[in-house]
Scaffold this motif. Sequence first.
Motif: not given
Lengths: 339, 336
Positions: A314, A327, A331
């Motif tokens: 990811r 996102n 991460e």
Amino acid sequence: MSDDQIPVTVLTGYLGAGKTTLLNRILSENHGRKFAVVINEFGELGVDNDLVVDADEEVFEMNNGCICCTVRGDLIRIIGGLMKRKGRFDGIIVETTGLADPAPVAQTFFADDEVKRAAKLDSVVTVVDAKNLPARLADTREAEEQIAFADLIILNKMDLVDEQGAREIEGRIRAINPWAQLIRSTKSDVPIASVLGREAFNLEKIVERVPDFLSGEDNHTHDTQILSCSFQAASPLDPERFNAWISQVLAVKGQDLLRTKGILAYANDDRVFAFQAVHMLADGDFIRPWKAGEERLSRIVFIGRDLNRPWLRRGFEACQADAPKTNYEAELARWGAPA
Amino acid sequence: MSTTTAPEFLIETRGTTREFGAYVVGIAHCRATGTPGFGLGDGTLRIGLDGAPSQVHRGAVLAIAADCRAGFLTGGDDGKLATTTDATTILGDYGNRWVEHVAAHPAGVRAAACGKMLHVLDGAGTPRKSLAHPSTVSGVDIDAKGKRLVASHYNGASMWFFAAKEDKPRVLEWKGSHGMVLFHPDGDHVVSAMQENTLHGWRLSDGQHMRMSGYPAKTKSMAFTAKGRWLATAGAESVVLLPFFGGGPMGKPPQELAGGDAVICTQIATHPDHEVVAAGFADGLVLVAEIASGKVLPIAPPGRGGISALAWHPKGHALAFGTEAGHAAVVDFSGR
Ligand SMILES: [Zn+2]
């Protein structure tokens, strides 16, 4: 600069795997090249060579407080000493003991400026014994590390296993290290040309050796500690995102990451970026323009212990320039503290 | 009126140059004759610029020092310790290990580092001690009186007394990998150069530590000035001088000489009498600088290989140097 650097081949393998046989063959075969050889004190060579150096495998910490940041102090001195005889040999072969961790040897070529100027790591070659490898993998950590580190694995003593056994062994090796080239042999009788001059640490060569099965599969078998994770991203990466993320991953997880290699396509850049790391010591550069019609895929392989595959995947995917920023930030934040 | 001209290098008018064809590993001057001896990477020793090559070691000469009374003490990658005047005598044969460091003192002390061992011999060549260390010895020095030896290694240095009946070292501890090591002429300070481009020092009388960091490269050459007021060091883009007076070096700023070209200083030699330093650089430049005035005298231009060896004549009137590419030269400052 690079033409001036002496190539260094590191030869690892368990005692009895056929490492010394291979070394003697390299030294005795008539290939017109002369090698300086660094052996450990227990080594024995059947060849007379005035360029044989006894080494003690002195592993030194780098004084940054990190236990994985180690170098071979003896190798720094030996390469400095050999440079005084420059022009009298064409390459250096470093043989390690069966119990040696290859990381300090490799890291010496990333960490010491003088060594970097004088010499370049050509490849790590690991000789394994097809019959005894399963037992070695079961009872030692070093056998696994030596496979994980290798650029070339010589699967030796093939006369002692059948085809089924050989395929099983290869499967085990592939699960640990999908990147290395595998050659089968019986008495270390591989062509010398396949062992030397591999330029495995040359960023420009990384792209030529991408394994075909970068499928994103979790190459994990239950009896090995080390595994590899390979990922690819179809959209170009944001270089700033990738730099920040990989730096953080290496800082937090570097002790468990043995080797990392990547080929990256950056957004708004027509050049291929190649990346490699040994534990936390990393090196990367643009190596050439993307060719017309070449698929601009970014690919990365992590080889290490206890890897969190979903996190790595990811994170890598979030480095794509078109991935949502939130996102990416999430991460990156995962790696903010040791996992 | 004023025009810029290229600096005039003294080697053009007062130098003699020779091409030896092998890496110049080190230079020492004979204590009896003052003749320079050049130890080379092909295992030969040249006594004087025009001396015939004498094959003292099988592979390379790795270390050279002026021997106790006369001649040259050399260590080689053939594992041998040799002394050479007109002829060569093998003083020690230590097997497969390289003899990487040698030192000698007029009082009749010789030392050779080979692996973890420091072999100590007297002036007659008799082996006196073989001193073991926790890891490979990476530097050796003898103090000004010829009484103590110091050997650097991983995590510190060990100091030994030549005359001791029982060999027990005083261990100078400091974590990390130590290279070149030096006694201060006063015998109270020991300084080592470390892997991480730093220097470390110990004051023996009170065990105080000294650290000097910020070098862009490893210091592979350093020397105290004649009376020990300054430690001149290589490893930066200038000559870095650490003051060992007025309470220094702790808390005192270093002085820099002859900087500005963005080229690393590789070799240092301090004048035997005056506060004058000779420096050699990675591009082949050699110069001499006076500490008090900062005045620089250009000796040799860049271009013949990085300076790998540099030594003053013991009387201070000539400077000898050599390069990685195998060039050697002597520049004579005295009138002809
Ligand atoms: Zn580390």
